[in-house]
Design an enzyme around this catalytic site. Structure first.
Site, PDB file in Angstrom:
ATOM      1  N   HIS A 529       0.799  -1.232   0.000  1.00 46.17           N
ATOM      2  CA  HIS A 529       0.000   0.000   0.000  1.00 46.17           C
ATOM      3  C   HIS A 529       0.832   1.282   0.000  1.00 46.17           C
ATOM      4  O   HIS A 529       0.536   2.197   0.770  1.00 46.17           O
ATOM      5  CB  HIS A 529      -0.922   0.033   1.236  1.00 46.17           C
ATOM      6  CG  HIS A 529      -2.006  -0.992   1.239  1.00 46.17           C
ATOM      7  ND1 HIS A 529      -2.750  -1.291   2.370  1.00 46.17           N
ATOM      8  CD2 HIS A 529      -2.502  -1.776   0.258  1.00 46.17           C
ATOM      9  CE1 HIS A 529      -3.643  -2.224   2.070  1.00 46.17           C
ATOM     10  NE2 HIS A 529      -3.506  -2.545   0.807  1.00 46.17           N
ATOM     11  N   HIS A 573      -7.407  -0.492   2.944  1.00 44.14           N
ATOM     12  CA  HIS A 573      -6.761  -0.924   1.711  1.00 44.14           C
ATOM     13  C   HIS A 573      -6.928   0.220   0.714  1.00 44.14           C
ATOM     14  O   HIS A 573      -7.937   0.914   0.727  1.00 44.14           O
ATOM     15  CB  HIS A 573      -7.385  -2.224   1.226  1.00 44.14           C
ATOM     16  CG  HIS A 573      -7.125  -3.365   2.176  1.00 44.14           C
ATOM     17  ND1 HIS A 573      -6.234  -4.362   1.907  1.00 44.14           N
ATOM     18  CD2 HIS A 573      -7.598  -3.605   3.420  1.00 44.14           C
ATOM     19  CE1 HIS A 573      -6.186  -5.200   2.946  1.00 44.14           C
ATOM     20  NE2 HIS A 573      -7.009  -4.764   3.882  1.00 44.14           N
TER      21      HIS A 573
HETATM   22  C1  FAD Z   1       0.292  -7.370  -4.714  1.00 43.85           C
HETATM   23  C2  FAD Z   1      -0.619  -6.244  -4.317  1.00 43.85           C
HETATM   24  C3  FAD Z   1      -1.679  -6.484  -3.453  1.00 43.85           C
HETATM   25  C4  FAD Z   1      -2.549  -5.445  -3.072  1.00 43.85           C
HETATM   26  N1  FAD Z   1      -3.660  -5.739  -2.350  1.00 43.85           N
HETATM   27  C5  FAD Z   1      -4.621  -4.794  -2.209  1.00 43.85           C
HETATM   28  C6  FAD Z   1      -5.904  -5.122  -1.700  1.00 43.85           C
HETATM   29  O1  FAD Z   1      -6.203  -6.281  -1.365  1.00 43.85           O
HETATM   30  N2  FAD Z   1      -6.820  -4.118  -1.595  1.00 43.85           N
HETATM   31  C7  FAD Z   1      -6.542  -2.829  -1.970  1.00 43.85           C
HETATM   32  O2  FAD Z   1      -7.401  -1.955  -1.831  1.00 43.85           O
HETATM   33  N3  FAD Z   1      -5.336  -2.504  -2.454  1.00 43.85           N
HETATM   34  C8  FAD Z   1      -4.390  -3.446  -2.615  1.00 43.85           C
HETATM   35  N4  FAD Z   1      -3.209  -3.122  -3.205  1.00 43.85           N
HETATM   36  C9  FAD Z   1      -2.931  -1.696  -3.494  1.00 43.85           C
HETATM   37  C10 FAD Z   1      -3.727  -1.089  -4.651  1.00 43.85           C
HETATM   38  O3  FAD Z   1      -3.804  -1.975  -5.735  1.00 43.85           O
HETATM   39  C11 FAD Z   1      -3.034   0.231  -5.048  1.00 43.85           C
HETATM   40  O4  FAD Z   1      -3.073   1.107  -3.945  1.00 43.85           O
HETATM   41  C12 FAD Z   1      -3.691   0.937  -6.245  1.00 43.85           C
HETATM   42  O5  FAD Z   1      -3.720   0.115  -7.373  1.00 43.85           O
HETATM   43  C13 FAD Z   1      -2.899   2.210  -6.541  1.00 43.85           C
HETATM   44  O6  FAD Z   1      -3.363   2.795  -7.727  1.00 43.85           O
HETATM   45  P1  FAD Z   1      -2.449   3.785  -8.572  1.00 43.85           P
HETATM   46  O7  FAD Z   1      -3.290   4.243  -9.704  1.00 43.85           O
HETATM   47  O8  FAD Z   1      -1.870   4.805  -7.646  1.00 43.85           O
HETATM   48  O9  FAD Z   1      -1.226   2.965  -9.087  1.00 43.85           O
HETATM   49  P2  FAD Z   1      -1.203   1.546  -9.929  1.00 43.85           P
HETATM   50  O10 FAD Z   1      -2.524   0.886  -9.891  1.00 43.85           O
HETATM   51  O11 FAD Z   1      -0.027   0.770  -9.464  1.00 43.85           O
HETATM   52  O12 FAD Z   1      -0.971   2.029 -11.440  1.00 43.85           O
HETATM   53  C14 FAD Z   1       0.213   2.651 -11.903  1.00 43.85           C
HETATM   54  C15 FAD Z   1       0.393   2.291 -13.377  1.00 43.85           C
HETATM   55  O13 FAD Z   1       1.393   3.123 -13.945  1.00 43.85           O
HETATM   56  C16 FAD Z   1       2.231   2.342 -14.760  1.00 43.85           C
HETATM   57  N5  FAD Z   1       3.536   3.000 -14.851  1.00 43.85           N
HETATM   58  C17 FAD Z   1       4.413   3.223 -13.843  1.00 43.85           C
HETATM   59  N6  FAD Z   1       5.513   3.856 -14.306  1.00 43.85           N
HETATM   60  C18 FAD Z   1       5.305   4.044 -15.638  1.00 43.85           C
HETATM   61  C19 FAD Z   1       6.080   4.645 -16.670  1.00 43.85           C
HETATM   62  N7  FAD Z   1       7.284   5.162 -16.427  1.00 43.85           N
HETATM   63  N8  FAD Z   1       5.573   4.659 -17.924  1.00 43.85           N
HETATM   64  C20 FAD Z   1       4.344   4.121 -18.201  1.00 43.85           C
HETATM   65  N9  FAD Z   1       3.589   3.550 -17.247  1.00 43.85           N
HETATM   66  C21 FAD Z   1       4.058   3.508 -15.986  1.00 43.85           C
HETATM   67  C22 FAD Z   1       2.282   1.013 -14.053  1.00 43.85           C
HETATM   68  O14 FAD Z   1       2.751  -0.027 -14.894  1.00 43.85           O
HETATM   69  C23 FAD Z   1       0.853   0.854 -13.590  1.00 43.85           C
HETATM   70  O15 FAD Z   1       0.050   0.229 -14.552  1.00 43.85           O
HETATM   71  C24 FAD Z   1      -2.304  -4.127  -3.557  1.00 43.85           C
HETATM   72  C25 FAD Z   1      -1.236  -3.882  -4.415  1.00 43.85           C
HETATM   73  C26 FAD Z   1      -0.398  -4.921  -4.815  1.00 43.85           C
HETATM   74  C27 FAD Z   1       0.745  -4.636  -5.749  1.00 43.85           C
END
Ligand code: FAD
Ligand code: NAG
Ligand code: NAG
Ligand code: NAG
Ligand code: NAG
Ligand code: NAG
Ligand code: NAG
Ligand code: NAG
Ligand code: NAG
Ligand code: NAG
Ligand code: NAG
Ligand code: NAG
Length: 594
Positions: A529, A573
């Site tokens: 997280h 979460h």
């Molecule tokens: C293994 C795991 C288990 C989890 N379990 C839970 C759970 O049970 N419940 C829950 O609520 N949350 C959980 N989480 C956390 C939750 O999924 C994240 O908090 C949420 O997805 C964050 O969203 P975001 O949009 O900030 O980033 P992300 O969803 O991580 O998206 C970021 C995106 O940007 C892309 N990216 C990064 N750098 C670049 C670049 N330089 N160029 C192009 N693209 C790029 C990545 O590839 C990715 O697709 C978990 C996370 C993981 C990894």
């Protein structure tokens, strides 16, 4: 008939190819109204909402591959198989964790359409109302308080029945749910520990209060897990937000392409403006650029976003200089304030033959469960790996709170989370070859430790240094100690009699407080997280990275929309709060350009 069907198929194939681009040469133009970096939880929600306006053109650039057809992504029970080293994850590791005996932890994030929402463990919790009211206080913007963001929670997800079709009356409150695209459901196939968990809560005299629904605004209590699962299949930002709108003519999505930096496009004597995005297929491929006439939006997540900012000259001037990067906006907070929830496993032997232990040990059982899932999305594999969750506060006479204060958002927000599993959930200790187990994972959800993401190199293909700095404060250590005590106390209740046997595992063997803390240093991992590495702060503040409208401080035209902007990590979460941020951002952006 045959040829008509054939034509339809060709048309479909063509449409898929034109919506999901895999190479920059397929881009038909080099300018869009909006360029979104990252097709993760936030990026896809934003792309879906912005393209509702047919006059906005949007390009999303994603480093990872498509999520389609990846069984480990689709099958809820198999969620843990996507991490750490797979083709759909960033194989990050942390720097040595000084408070965890210098252990180096794996630190995966999703690198696939849907980002981490495609590989997460599915548990869906929005947190207490207090969390958002605190965000409003920390940013000076009442727009973040619950009374305003509730609409965005309701727009992002909805309750659906489990694939088994069983009644969930008395286990969830439909009134606490909305009407958005992300599907949320209770497990369809009760495990042998479900009633034990709920009965313990109901018989505990308020020590472990039962919660009908953790999405009620009061985020405390013991409950069955709500998972981002619909019809027995993962519901991610890719399946819920992106795929249904991929045919919009104003949306292009370029995958397998890494953004390497943003380029200043301002005129002389103006604030820097970052409307040009540089990207490449890999470290040796030619770099290309695309421009945004309205805004570039960083949605690369709590690791990717600060990395791209620093590569673009936004960060701490001194640190950037040592890597030879010219600073355009001196914002020392970029990459700082990394917060995450440390978690570890408490194991118990149980007197049962029905845990999932044999499923993981015996391929013929595993294949039968998979075949059932393939047939009609039912059975063990249609549910997430967690069987119960408990969000708890430190005891009211806690000496740690007397000494260090209370870091939660308020009295309806937790310090501790326990996650129950009907089998051996392997974190640092591998599953033993024999035996049947109960796992209670204990997590600190009100951490006071703060870490950082810093650049290791000016090469965008070199992973950054990630330091969650877990367990660095006495407060976090005391909370984890209490969490272990609660887990042990929980299974001493009558409903577990004859079922739970002795404790086992490295933490289970520890007896004294000092031994438990010492064992924790060997057992703690990430709950995955990370947040707050580009945190919001009030307009005019001399700290923080973005203003409360998510625009980068000291620059023009660049917004950040993802979990990195959380001013502080919620005791929840993090995917549901991320969708709330993305939904509000979509409204702010639509208002700004209407
Ligand atoms: C293994 C795991 C288990 C989890 N379990 C839970 C759970 O049970 N419940 C829950 O609520 N949350 C959980 N989480 C956390 C939750 O999924 C994240 O908090 C949420 O997805 C964050 O969203 P975001 O949009 O900030 O980033 P992300 O969803 O991580 O998206 C970021 C995106 O940007 C892309 N990216 C990064 N750098 C670049 C670049 N330089 N160029 C192009 N693209 C790029 C990545 O590839 C990715 O697709 C978990 C996370 C993981 C990894
Ligand atoms: C992670 O490791 C897997 C397996 O070795 C590999 O397929 C994948 O490309 C790696 N991902 C990254 C981002 O390096
Ligand atoms: C799914 O298939 C199994 C095995 O054929 C069957 O027992 C079950 O009733 C089916 N469930 C649903 C909801 O169709
Ligand atoms: C996209 O597909 C959906 C569902 O098939 C359809 O309702 C919608 O009209 C299509 N939109 C466009 C722009 O083709
Ligand atoms: C941004 O680019 C413009 C145009 O080249 C230049 O005049 C300006 O100084 C740059 N800004 C910074 C902070 O370097
Ligand atoms: C890098 O990308 C280029 C252009 O897409 C491609 O031709 C090349 O095979 C890739 N190299 C590697 C190592 O993947
Ligand atoms: C588990 O199975 C074994 C072997 O069939 C049997 O002896 C034992 O009683 C079973 N245990 C329980 C709790 O059902
Ligand atoms: C695996 O499970 C099958 C089906 O229950 C059973 O017949 C078989 O004996 C098991 N194999 C082992 C090695 O326990
Ligand atoms: C659920 O999934 C099954 C199996 O793919 C499918 O047959 C069924 O139509 C789906 N139901 C709904 C409501 O989407
Ligand atoms: C807090 O109260 C509990 C229950 O009354 C008691 O067992 C414990 O010792 C107390 N702890 C402190 C630090 O006073
Ligand atoms: C980069 O990472 C390596 C290995 O972890 C480390 O030894 C080195 O000091 C780091 N360099 C910077 C500039 O952070
Ligand atoms: C704990 O229980 C297991 C299973 O019943 C048994 O094999 C083991 O010897 C026990 N360990 C201790 C220390 O009692």
């Amino acid at each position: 008939m045959l040829s008509a069907a054939f034509v339809v198929l060709i048309a479909l194939a063509d449409f898929v190819a034109s919506a999901l681009l895999t190479d920059a040469s397929q881009l038909k133009k080099d300018n869009y109204d909006f360029v979104i970096v990252g097709a993760g939880a936030a990026g896809n929600a934003l792309a879906s909402r912005l393209t509702e306006n047919p006059s906005f053109s949007v390009l999303v650039i994603e480093a990872g591959v498509t999520d389609e057809g990846v069984v480990g992504i689709e099958v809820p029970f198999l969620a843990p198989t996507n991490t750490p080293m797979t083709a759909v994850s960033w194989n990050f590791t942390t720097v040595p964790q000084t408070s965890l005996d210098n252990r180096i932890l794996t630190y995966p994030r999703g690198r696939v359409l849907g980002g981490s929402s495609s590989i997460n463990f599915l548990v869906y919790t929005r947190g207490s109302n207090e969390e958002y009211d605190r965000w409003a206080e920390l940013t000076g913007d009442p727009g973040w308080q619950w009374s305003n963001v509730e609409q965005f929670y309701l727009k992002s997800s909805r309750l659906v029945p489990p694939s088994s079709g069983r009644s969930t009356a008395g286990m969830v409150n439909p009134a606490d749910h909305g009407f958005g695209p992300v599907e949320v459901s209770l497990p369809g196939f009760p495990s042998e520990i479900d009633n034990r968990i709920i009965d313990t809560a109901k018989q505990s005299n308020g020590l472990f209060p039962f919660s009908l629904d953790l999405q009620s605004g009061n985020a405390l209590g013991v409950s069955l897990p709500q998972n981002a699962v619909g019809n027995g299949t993962r519901s991610s930002s890719a399946t819920a937000y992106l795929r249904p709108v991929l045919n919009r003519s104003n949306l292009d999505v370029l995958i397998q392409t890494t953004v390497t930096r943003l380029i200043n496009t301002s005129g002389a004597k103006e604030k820097p403006s970052f409307k040009k995005v540089e990207f490449a297929a890999n470290s040796t491929a030619k770099r290309s650029t695309v421009t945004a006439s309205k805004e570039v939006i960083l949605s690369a997540g709590a690791i990717g976003t600060p990395q791209i900012l620093m590569l673009s000259g936004v960060g701490d001037e001194k640190a950037l200089k040592t890597l030879g990067i010219n600073t355009l906006v001196n914002l020392p907070d970029v990459g700082q304030n990394l917060q995450d929830h440390p978690i570890m496993s408490n194991y118990f032997f149980v007197n049962s033959n029905n845990t999932f232990d044999n499923v993981l040990r015996n391929t013929s059982i595993l294949n039968a469960d998979l075949a059932l899932w393939m047939e009609n999305h039912t059975g063990l594999f249609s549910d997430g790996p967690a069987n119960g969750v408990a969000f708890l506060r430190m005891p009211s006479n806690s000496s740690a709170i007397k000494e260090f204060g209370d870091p939660t958002a308020g009295p309806l927000s937790a310090h501790i989370e326990l996650v129950f599993a009907d089998g051996f959930a392997a974190t640092t200790t591998p599953q033993p070859p024999t035996g049947q187990f109960l796992t209670i994972n204990s997590a600190v959800v009100s951490p006071t430790s703060r870490g950082s993401v810093t650049l290791n190199s000016s090469d965008p293909f070199v992973f950054p240094n990630i330091d969650p700095n877990f367990f660095a404060t006495t407060f976090d250590q005391q909370v984890m100690l209490q969490a272990v005590k609660f887990s042990r106390q929980f299974v001493q209740a009558q409903p577990w009699a004859g079922f739970v046997q002795n404790r086992t595992g490295p933490v289970g063997d520890a007896e004294t407080d000092d031994d438990i803390i010492a064992a924790s240093r060997q057992a703690i991992v990430t709950i995955f997280h990370p947040t707050s590495t580009a945190r919001m702060s009030p307009v005019g503040a001399n700290f923080g990275v973005v203003d409360p409208d998510l625009l980068l401080k000291g620059a023009d035209g660049l917004r950040v929309v993802d979990a990195s902007i959380f001013p502080i990590i919620p005791a929840a979460h993090t995917v549901a709060p991320t969708y709330i941020v993305a939904e509000r951002a979509a409204e702010l952006i639509k208002e700004a350009w209407s």
